[in-house]
Design a protein around this motif. Structure first.
Motif, mmCIF file in Angstrom:
data_model
loop_
_atom_site.group_PDB
_atom_site.id
_atom_site.type_symbol
_atom_site.label_atom_id
_atom_site.label_comp_id
_atom_site.label_asym_id
_atom_site.label_seq_id
_atom_site.Cartn_x
_atom_site.Cartn_y
_atom_site.Cartn_z
ATOM 1 N N GLU A 76 21.199 1.366 5.619
ATOM 2 C CA GLU A 76 20.255 0.500 6.325
ATOM 3 C C GLU A 76 19.012 0.246 5.487
ATOM 4 O O GLU A 76 18.457 -0.867 5.488
ATOM 5 C CB GLU A 76 19.891 1.138 7.660
ATOM 6 N N SER A 119 19.744 -2.514 3.095
ATOM 7 C CA SER A 119 20.051 -3.831 3.645
ATOM 8 C C SER A 119 18.821 -4.667 3.949
ATOM 9 O O SER A 119 18.925 -5.878 4.141
ATOM 10 C CB SER A 119 20.882 -3.673 4.930
ATOM 11 N N ILE A 123 18.159 -8.869 4.431
ATOM 12 C CA ILE A 123 17.905 -9.417 5.768
ATOM 13 C C ILE A 123 16.646 -10.276 5.760
ATOM 14 O O ILE A 123 16.636 -11.421 6.243
ATOM 15 C CB ILE A 123 17.789 -8.279 6.800
ATOM 16 N N LYS A 140 20.652 -7.439 12.528
ATOM 17 C CA LYS A 140 20.345 -7.801 11.145
ATOM 18 C C LYS A 140 19.459 -9.045 11.073
ATOM 19 O O LYS A 140 19.750 -10.013 10.363
ATOM 20 C CB LYS A 140 21.623 -7.966 10.322
#
Length: 647
Positions: free
Chosen positions: A106, A109, A113, A186
Motif C-alpha cells: 500500500e 501504491s 494513485i 484507490k
C-alpha cells in the motif's frame, strides 16, 4: 533461529511455510489477499512453566495470521494449529475498533494513485512541480471523525520534491499540501491545499563525500578483541552468559523479544532464579505537535500500525556492531506468505563497562581491590520511513537489566515560517523546519521475581521536618506503598521524590528477612504532551502515564489494543485495567512508558546523532549480598602489573 528450544520459540521457516499453506488450503488466501502478519501465538505462561517443570504436556504450536483482501478491504484474524495441522479459528475484523496494519504494498501504491488525481496534479503544478518530481510519504491516518472516512481504509500523504537526483528528498518538503487516500478504492478522498510555501533548496548529501567536510584524519582505529572468544554460549535461541540465562525470539510486530531471564545465584549454589518471564517493546508512537491543517493528524504507531519488526536492518560488522559478534538471522513472512530472511538481524556481543566495584582501605593491609564491569548486549535496528531505531537490552554482571532505545535517522521536515508566527517547529537549515514531536515507547515486562506470586510497591523519598527526633533537620526517609489493584496501578513518575517501583516476591525473602525484589527506575521524562481531549490521547492512552500494572492474561498483549490502525481509542490498557483485578501476590505485568520529547536543533540536520532513552531493572534485596564477589580480577600483564593486590 531454526531450533525449537522452548514452547515460545519464534516460528521457524518451515512453520511459516506450513502456516501459509494451511491458510491457502482453507481457501482464505485468494489472489488479492495479503498476509499482513504471521507470528507465534504464545501459549499460556503457566502451560509453558508446567511443561518445563515436567508437570504438564508440551503446549500446542499455534500461529496467528492477519489477512487483508486489498480488493474489498475484508480482514480476518486466523489461528492456525500447527500441532493439529489445521486452521483452528477464523474471526472477521470489521474495522470498527481498528483495522489491519499498513502494507508495504500500500505504501508503494500511493504515488501512482495520486498521479491520476487531477486535483493533486493541479496543486503540484501551482508549485511548479509534476507528480513525477515528488515522492509521496504515505502515513497512518489516525481517527478524527472527518466526513466520509468512517468505514474506509485511509492513509494520509505528505510529499517531498526530488529536487536533487543525488540527495535526500527529506530536505525539500512540499508544504501546505496533503492528500487523503482510500487504499481500497484507490482514489483520493480529499486534497488539502492551504497555500504555497517556499521550497527549501539546500540539498542534503551527507551520504556522499561531497556532502560532508573533509574526513577527520586524527582518529586512530579502535579494535576490540577477545583472544579466547566471547564469554557467552548460544544454543538455538538460548543464551547463557556469566550468571545469566535466557531465550530470545523475534516478532514482526514487536521485534526482539526476551524470554525467561534468570540469574544463577553464586551464594545459593548457582540456583537459577527467575526475574522476568517476557520482555518486549510492545508499542511505540510518535505524536507530532504541529497543528497545521496539513499536519494536525501526524502520529504514527510504528509497532501497531507499521509492524516495525519487519523493517529490521541487516547489521554490518565494524559499522553497526564492533567486537566479537554473534549474529542471528531472522525469518519472517512477507505479504505473499512466503518466508523472507533478514540476515544478521540480531547482534549479540559483550562490552567492557568500566569499574564494577573498587576500594582501597586505609586500615586493612593489602586491601586495594578493583573489578571490571561488563555487560551482554543483544540488539537490533529498524528503519521506519525517515527514522532509524535501535533497541538494546543489556544484562550486567551484578544482576541489573537495562533497555535502551537509540534514535537516529532524518528529521521529517516542513517549511519554516518563523518561531513567532509558528511556535511549533525549529529551523534546522535555511528555510527548513522540523516540527516538535515525541517518541513514546511501551515496554511490556511480564515479571516473575522468584516465582509467579509478586507484588508492586511504590517507593518515594520523604523529607522529615525538624522535630525532637530530628532536631538538626538532616533526616530523611522513604515511604513504601503497596499497590493493591489495577485501578491503583496506573502511576506517574515523580522526580521530586525519586519515585521507583519495587517488584517483590510475596513468597521468598533474603537472609535478612526482606522480600526479594527488583526495582524499576524510570528516567522521569515527559509523558504525552497532547491535550487529554485529543484523539491521540484516546488512542495512545498508555502514553499518558509512566506505569500501568496489570494481572497476567495471555490475551492482553499490546498497550494500544490488538488493531491500532484507525482505532478510535479505548482498547488496550484502559480496557485491561477496567476490571480492577487485585495485584498483591499475583502474577503481574508492568507496562512502562518511556521516551524522548524532541525539539529539533540545527545539529540534528542533515542526519541526527543518536539520542538515548531507556530504563533499568535493578536487584533490591534479591541477593543476600553483592553477587559479583566471584568476578575475577583482570590481569593487566601487558601493562606490567595486575588490577588487584589481595589474594
Amino acid at each position: 533461529m531454526t531450533t525449537l528450544t522452548t514452547p515460545v520459540s519464534s516460528l521457524t521457516a518451515t512453520e511459516i511455510e506450513r502456516t501459509a499453506a494451511l491458510v491457502r488450503e482453507a481457501g482464505l488466501a485468494g489472489e488479492s489477499v495479503r498476509f499482513v502478519y504471521v507470528g507465534l501465538l504464545e501459549p499460556h505462561k503457566q502451560e509453558v512453566l508446567a511443561f518445563q517443570a515436567g508437570t504438564g504436556p508440551r503446549p500446542d504450536r499455534r500461529a496467528r495470521v492477519l489477512l487483508l483482501d486489498t480488493a474489498t478491504g475484508d480482514a480476518r484474524d486466523v489461528t492456525v494449529d500447527l500441532t493439529a495441522d489445521a486452521v483452528a479459528a477464523i474471526v472477521d475484523v470489521d474495522g470498527s475498533q481498528g483495522g489491519m496494519p499498513v502494507l508495504v504494498e500500500e505504501f508503494m501504491s500511493v504515488d501512482g494513485i495520486l498521479a491520476q488525481e487531477p486535483a493533486w496534479v493541479d496543486a503540484l503544478a501551482k508549485r511548479g512541480l509534476t507528480a513525477e518530481q515528488v515522492r509521496c510519504a504515505p502515513l497512518s491516518a489516525g481517527v478524527f471523525d472527518l466526513p466520509g472516512e468512517k468505514g474506509r481504509r485511509i492513509i494520509r500523504v505528505l510529499c517531498f520534491a526530488a529536487a536533487d537526483p543525488d540527495g535526500h528528498v527529506w530536505a525539500h518538503p512540499v508544504d501546505g499540501l496533503s492528500a487523503y487516500v482510500d487504499l481500497i478504492e484507490k482514489k483520493a478522498t480529499e486534497i488539502v491545499d492551504i497555500g504555497v510555501f517556499p521550497l527549501p533548496e539546500e540539498p542534503s548529501r551527507f551520504h556522499l563525500p561531497q556532502g560532508r567536510p573533509a574526513p577527520l584524519e586524527t582518529l586512530r582505529p579502535i579494535e576490540i578483541t577477545q583472544p579466547d572468544g566471547p564469554s557467552f554460549q548460544v544454543e538455538g535461541d538460548q543464551i547463557t552468559w556469566a550468571n545469566w540465562s535466557f531465550h530470545f525470539g523475534f516478532d514482526a510486530r514487536e521485534g526482539l523479544v526476551l524470554h525467561q531471564l534468570a540469574y544463577a545465584d553464586p551464594d545459593h549454589d548457582g540456583e537459577l532464579r527467575p526475574v522476568v518471564y517476557r520482555a518486549s517493546i510492545a508499542e511505540m508512537v510518535v505524536p507530532y505537535g504541529d497543528p497545521a491543517p496539513v499536519r494536525f493528524w501526524q502520529n504514527y504507531f510504528d509497532t501497531g500500525e507499521y509492524l516495525f519488526g519487519r523493517f529490521a536492518n541487516s547489521l554490518t560488522l565494524g559499522c553497526d556492531c564492533l567486537g566479537e559478534i554473534h549474529y542471528v538471522d531472522v525469518d519472517l513472512a512477507d505479504e505473499a506468505g512466503d518466508v523472507r530472511r533478514i540476515p544478521n538481524a540480531i547482534c549479540l556481543h559483550e562490552e567492557d563497562y568500566g569499574t564494577l566495584w573498587k576500594h582501597t582501605d586505609i586500615y586493612t593491609p593489602n586491601s586495594a581491590e578493583v573489578r571490571r564491569q561488563r555487560r551482554l548486549v543483544i540488539s537490533f535496528f529498524t528503519t521506519v520511513g525517515n527514522y532509524d531505531y535501535g533497541f538494546y537490552w543489556y544484562l550486567y554482571l551484578d544482576g541489573r537489566i537495562e533497555c535502551e532505545a537509540k534514535l537516529t535517522g532524518i528529521l521529517f521536515a516542513s517549511a519554516y515560517r518563523g518561531l513567532e508566527e509558528w511556535p511549533y517547529a525549529s529551523e534546522v537549515a535555511p528555510g527548513l523546519a522540523a516540527p516538535f514531536h515525541q517518541h513514546l515507547f511501551s515496554a511490556r515486562l511480564d515479571m516473575m521475581v522468584d516465582g509467579l506470586r509478586n507484588a508492586v510497591d511504590e517507593v518515594d523519598a520523604v523529607r522529615v521536618p525538624v522535630s525532637p527526633e530530628n532536631p538538626y533537620g538532616n533526616a530523611f526517609s522513604y515511604a513504601r506503598t503497596r499497590i493493591a489493584s489495577e485501578a491503583e496501578g496506573v502511576r506517574s513518575a515523580d522526580a521530586s521524590v525519586g519515585r521507583t517501583w519495587h517488584v517483590v516476591s510475596t513468597e521468598r525473602t533474603n537472609r535478612l528477612g526482606q522480600p526479594t525484589g527488583y526495582v524499576l527506575r524510570a528516567e522521569q521524562n515527559p509523558t504525552l504532551l497532547a491535550d487529554p481531549s485529543s484523539s491521540i490521547a484516546a488512542r495512545a492512552a498508555f502514553t499518558t502515564r509512566d506505569l500501568w500494572i496489570t494481572r497476567y492474561t495471555p490475551e492482553e498483549r499490546y498497550p494500544a489494543g490488538e488493531f491500532v490502525n484507525q482505532n478510535p481509542g479505548g482498547d488496550g490498557l484502559p480496557a485491561y485495567v477496567a476490571g480492577d483485578r487485585p495485584l498483591d501476590g499475583e502474577d503481574v505485568v508492568l507496562w512502562h512508558t518511556f521516551g524522548v520529547t524532541h525539539f529539533p536543533r540545527p545539529e540534528d540536520w542533515p542526519v541526527m546523532p543518536v539520542d538515548h532513552v531507556g530504563f533499568s531493572l535493578t536487584p533490591y534485596g534479591f541477593f543476600d549480598r553483592n553477587p559479583t564477589l566471584n568476578v575475577p580480577a583482570n590481569e593487566a600483564e601487558h601493562r606490567g602489573g595486575h588490577c588487584h593486590h589481595g589474594d
